[in-house]
Design a protein around this motif. Structure first.
Motif, PDB file in Angstrom:
ATOM      1  N   SER A  74       0.825  -1.205   0.000  1.00 50.50           N
ATOM      2  CA  SER A  74       0.000   0.000   0.000  1.00 50.50           C
ATOM      3  C   SER A  74       0.861   1.258   0.000  1.00 50.50           C
ATOM      4  O   SER A  74       0.653   2.161  -0.802  1.00 50.50           O
ATOM      5  N   VAL A  75       1.811   1.328   0.913  1.00 53.67           N
ATOM      6  CA  VAL A  75       2.738   2.466   0.972  1.00 53.67           C
ATOM      7  C   VAL A  75       4.122   1.966   0.570  1.00 53.67           C
ATOM      8  O   VAL A  75       4.676   1.092   1.232  1.00 53.67           O
ATOM      9  N   PRO A  76       4.682   2.478  -0.524  1.00 55.73           N
ATOM     10  CA  PRO A  76       6.030   2.042  -0.926  1.00 55.73           C
ATOM     11  C   PRO A  76       7.032   2.273   0.195  1.00 55.73           C
ATOM     12  O   PRO A  76       6.907   3.236   0.966  1.00 55.73           O
ATOM     13  N   PRO A  77       8.010   1.407   0.335  1.00 58.52           N
ATOM     14  CA  PRO A  77       8.981   1.534   1.440  1.00 58.52           C
ATOM     15  C   PRO A  77       9.770   2.835   1.348  1.00 58.52           C
ATOM     16  O   PRO A  77      10.071   3.321   0.267  1.00 58.52           O
ATOM     17  N   PHE A  78      10.102   3.387   2.507  1.00 56.79           N
ATOM     18  CA  PHE A  78      10.878   4.618   2.571  1.00 56.79           C
ATOM     19  C   PHE A  78      12.370   4.297   2.417  1.00 56.79           C
ATOM     20  O   PHE A  78      12.841   3.230   2.789  1.00 56.79           O
ATOM     21  N   ALA A  79      13.102   5.268   1.879  1.00 56.45           N
ATOM     22  CA  ALA A  79      14.536   5.086   1.683  1.00 56.45           C
ATOM     23  C   ALA A  79      15.249   4.968   3.030  1.00 56.45           C
ATOM     24  O   ALA A  79      14.859   5.590   4.027  1.00 56.45           O
ATOM     25  N   ARG A  80      16.311   4.149   3.032  1.00 59.54           N
ATOM     26  CA  ARG A  80      17.157   4.054   4.225  1.00 59.54           C
ATOM     27  C   ARG A  80      18.609   4.007   3.775  1.00 59.54           C
ATOM     28  O   ARG A  80      19.211   2.939   3.666  1.00 59.54           O
ATOM     29  N   VAL A 146       6.097   9.280   7.284  1.00 61.08           N
ATOM     30  CA  VAL A 146       5.229   8.498   8.176  1.00 61.08           C
ATOM     31  C   VAL A 146       4.304   7.623   7.349  1.00 61.08           C
ATOM     32  O   VAL A 146       3.580   8.115   6.474  1.00 61.08           O
ATOM     33  N   ASN A 147       4.314   6.322   7.607  1.00 64.79           N
ATOM     34  CA  ASN A 147       3.392   5.360   7.013  1.00 64.79           C
ATOM     35  C   ASN A 147       2.199   5.235   7.945  1.00 64.79           C
ATOM     36  O   ASN A 147       2.238   4.510   8.941  1.00 64.79           O
ATOM     37  N   TRP A 148       1.117   5.943   7.609  1.00 65.50           N
ATOM     38  CA  TRP A 148      -0.035   5.984   8.504  1.00 65.50           C
ATOM     39  C   TRP A 148      -0.836   4.689   8.463  1.00 65.50           C
ATOM     40  O   TRP A 148      -1.634   4.415   9.364  1.00 65.50           O
ATOM     41  N   GLU A 149      -0.648   3.898   7.430  1.00 68.02           N
ATOM     42  CA  GLU A 149      -1.268   2.572   7.408  1.00 68.02           C
ATOM     43  C   GLU A 149      -0.667   1.690   8.494  1.00 68.02           C
ATOM     44  O   GLU A 149      -1.379   0.996   9.226  1.00 68.02           O
ATOM     45  N   PHE A 157      -1.926   5.555   2.971  1.00 71.56           N
ATOM     46  CA  PHE A 157      -1.666   6.974   3.224  1.00 71.56           C
ATOM     47  C   PHE A 157      -0.334   7.173   3.939  1.00 71.56           C
ATOM     48  O   PHE A 157      -0.001   6.467   4.899  1.00 71.56           O
ATOM     49  N   SER A 158       0.427   8.168   3.458  1.00 72.24           N
ATOM     50  CA  SER A 158       1.700   8.531   4.074  1.00 72.24           C
ATOM     51  C   SER A 158       1.863  10.038   4.026  1.00 72.24           C
ATOM     52  O   SER A 158       1.211  10.727   3.229  1.00 72.24           O
ATOM     53  N   THR A 159       2.736  10.560   4.871  1.00 71.27           N
ATOM     54  CA  THR A 159       3.062  11.985   4.842  1.00 71.27           C
ATOM     55  C   THR A 159       4.575  12.136   4.753  1.00 71.27           C
ATOM     56  O   THR A 159       5.337  11.282   5.220  1.00 71.27           O
ATOM     57  N   HIS A 160       4.986  13.248   4.143  1.00 68.61           N
ATOM     58  CA  HIS A 160       6.408  13.505   3.910  1.00 68.61           C
ATOM     59  C   HIS A 160       6.715  14.954   4.273  1.00 68.61           C
ATOM     60  O   HIS A 160       5.986  15.865   3.867  1.00 68.61           O
ATOM     61  N   SER A 161       7.781  15.175   5.009  1.00 67.83           N
ATOM     62  CA  SER A 161       8.176  16.535   5.374  1.00 67.83           C
ATOM     63  C   SER A 161       9.694  16.633   5.412  1.00 67.83           C
ATOM     64  O   SER A 161      10.379  15.678   5.777  1.00 67.83           O
ATOM     65  N   ILE A 162      10.191  17.803   5.021  1.00 67.58           N
ATOM     66  CA  ILE A 162      11.624  18.081   5.040  1.00 67.58           C
ATOM     67  C   ILE A 162      11.836  19.495   5.568  1.00 67.58           C
ATOM     68  O   ILE A 162      11.135  20.430   5.164  1.00 67.58           O
ATOM     69  N   ILE A 163      12.795  19.660   6.469  1.00 67.41           N
ATOM     70  CA  ILE A 163      13.215  20.977   6.924  1.00 67.41           C
ATOM     71  C   ILE A 163      14.720  21.094   6.706  1.00 67.41           C
ATOM     72  O   ILE A 163      15.433  20.088   6.704  1.00 67.41           O
ATOM     73  N   VAL A 164      15.201  22.327   6.492  1.00 66.81           N
ATOM     74  CA  VAL A 164      16.630  22.557   6.307  1.00 66.81           C
ATOM     75  C   VAL A 164      17.054  23.799   7.072  1.00 66.81           C
ATOM     76  O   VAL A 164      16.233  24.629   7.459  1.00 66.81           O
TER      77      VAL A 164
END
Length: 507
Positions: A74-80, A146-149, A157-164
């Motif tokens: 459902s949610v593709p794996p996040f990079a590591r 975040v993998n909300w599933e 459903f997932s959310t993505h955020s980046i700060i710099v």
């Protein structure tokens, strides 16, 4: 249209450097610099510069579906990516078991000129007092996916955020260039401790074949981009080819706007995506988006609608490629670079420039893995090339072409070291050239647009580098940059720079 001869208050501009011998000397010096740095570092294995935090959205674009027919995630794996502290002292492992991926990295970029700049003229109103100097710029970045599933059961459903946080300056302005940064990690970050780059939600459906995303997004993270570009440091290609963000309404990392996109994959190796992004005035200026947390739409005055189609084949024995073509329409108001509101040259009439609400752009981009080293599909030579075209009525760069070669693991004992060579060429729009020529001919003008000190016509940037994998999560990359016709001007000397780029993936 009439073109006028170049004059600078009766002074003869200096001739641009055309000495191939000098260029060869600079390349030889940079090769020696790279070689000495390489000899000082022991062998290691793992991470490459494709995997920086800023590339996370691009990696999701450029990854084809797995070959397995039973792929139902459902949610593709996040990079590591490989990291200095891979388990984060237990913290990152604990978070990932609950569907939360946290990454933290730092990128630093140094560049110093080894050639003298164009001499300033004491009585000239057009030339600044250029200097031969060096600069350092960089950023620290953190991302939370975040993998909300997995966390609370919201399927797909997932959310993505980046700060710099960004710091430092860039050396190119010291010798008069404002077209391409010598250090890409300069500007746009607001000079604050925390600058929000993006924060958006994404719904993945039909086993990864359909993705819908919306929120605070950077258009250039999903369109006309590649994770390969930041194997280089100079701003003509790193981040994205500079012509892609020629309009001040184009949101490119680390700037974001309200937007959304839909991406579909009718087959494993084919995708199509369509986006809608707000045209927000001043997204790169501190007064509007210094922290990135300005969410109201008071400065929205139009929209950008990009479309892209990509083909991602795998030839022979695991030779992947990426081929993409696309275009964009824009309704945000952009000033004409030559005509005023009455259809006359504004450089002569001194009236306000005409505004266009129908701007456009188009692009073709490709990269192809050509051969393997030592029968290892993760090593070898990849070629990349592309062409970007802008609406010449409103653009500074009418078009840009780029090409490059990335050779990973050439030396058997160093499988993740990377040799890179890139070359970009930018053609300045004819309206810009004509306007600046008229202004130089008119004594009433004390300042030209685009920080120019002469007529801008075309420019090119060459980079040669060697990325050394020093230790787990640590990369050090000595490099040479050569600026042909800085700022697109023939009256500025070519500039050669030596420097380095470092990247540390902390978690």
């Amino acid at each position: 249209m009439t073109m006028y001869p170049l004059r600078l208050n009766g002074m003869k501009p200096s001739r641009p450097s055309r000495s191939y011998i000098k260029l060869i000397k600079h390349i030889a010096l940079s090769t020696l610099w790279v070689g000495c740095a390489w000899l000082a570092v022991p062998s290691a294995k793992a991470q490459v510069l494709d995997e920086i935090i800023g590339n996370e959205p691009m990696l999701r674009v450029d990854t084809p579906l797995p070959a397995r027919a039973d792929y139902t995630t459902s949610v593709p794996p996040f990079a590591r990516p490989e990291a200095l502290f891979p388990r984060g002292f237990g913290m990152t492992d604990w978070l990932r078991k609950r569907g939360i991926a946290f990454l933290l990295d730092n990128t630093n970029e140094f560049a110093g000129a080894i050639t003298p700049p164009t001499k300033s003229y004491p009585n000239s109103q057009h030339f600044a007092r250029y200097k031969q100097g060096a600069s350092n710029a960089g950023q620290y970045a953190a991302s939370v996916n975040v993998n909300w599933e997995q966390l609370i059961g919201l399927r797909g459903f997932s959310t993505h955020s980046i700060i710099v946080g960004r710091y430092g300056t860039t050396a190119n302005r010291m010798f008069g260039d404002w077209l391409n940064h010598a250090s890409e990690d300069y500007g746009g970050g607001g000079n604050v401790v925390v600058h929000l780059v993006m924060a958006y939600g994404e719904e993945t459906l039909f086993g990864g074949r359909l993705s819908i995303a919306a929120g605070r997004m950077s258009e250039m993270s999903d369109f006309q981009n590649s994770p390969l570009f930041c194997n280089f440091q100079n701003g003509s290609i790193c981040g994205r080819p500079k012509a892609a963000t020629d309009s001040s309404f184009t949101s490119g990392y680390p700037a974001a706007v309200w937007g959304g996109r839909i991406r579909g994959r009718p087959s494993r190796f084919l995708y199509m995506e369509l986006g809608l992004y707000a045209g927000e005035n001043g997204i790169y200026k501190n007064e509007q988006h210094r922290t990135g947390f300005k969410f109201n739409g008071g400065n929205i005055n139009g929209f950008r609608l990009p479309y892209e189609m990509g083909w991602e084949p795998i030839f022979g024995k695991n030779h992947p490629g990426h081929y993409k073509i696309g275009g964009v329409l824009m309704t945000a108001p952009n000033p004409d670079n030559y005509y005023d509101v009455n259809g006359q040259p504004y450089a002569l009439t001194h009236r306000r420039a005409d505004l266009h609400h129908d701007g456009y752009g188009a692009w073709f981009m490709a990269d192809q893995h050509l051969l393997n080293h030592y029968k290892d599909s993760k090593r070898g030579i990849t070629a990349l090339w592309g062409f970007l075209y802008n609406d010449k009525r409103i653009a500074l760069r009418e078009w840009e072409a780029y090409g490059g070669v990335i050779d990973r693991g050439l030396i058997r004992s160093r499988p993740f070291d990377t040799l890179g060579i890139s070359f970009t060429y930018e053609k300045i729009a004819p309206g810009v050239q004509a306007t600046e020529t008229m202004m130089l001919d008119n004594a009433q003008y004390n300042r030209l647009p685009n920080h120019a000190t002469g007529v801008q016509r075309h420019a090119a940037v060459l980079e040669v580098n060697y990325a050394i994998h020093v230790y787990r999560g640590v990369i050090f990359q000595p490099l040479m940059e050569y600026f042909f016709r800085p700022n697109g001007q023939g009256n500025l000397r070519d500039a050669a720079l030596l420097g380095f780029k470092s990247h540390v993936e902390i978690f």
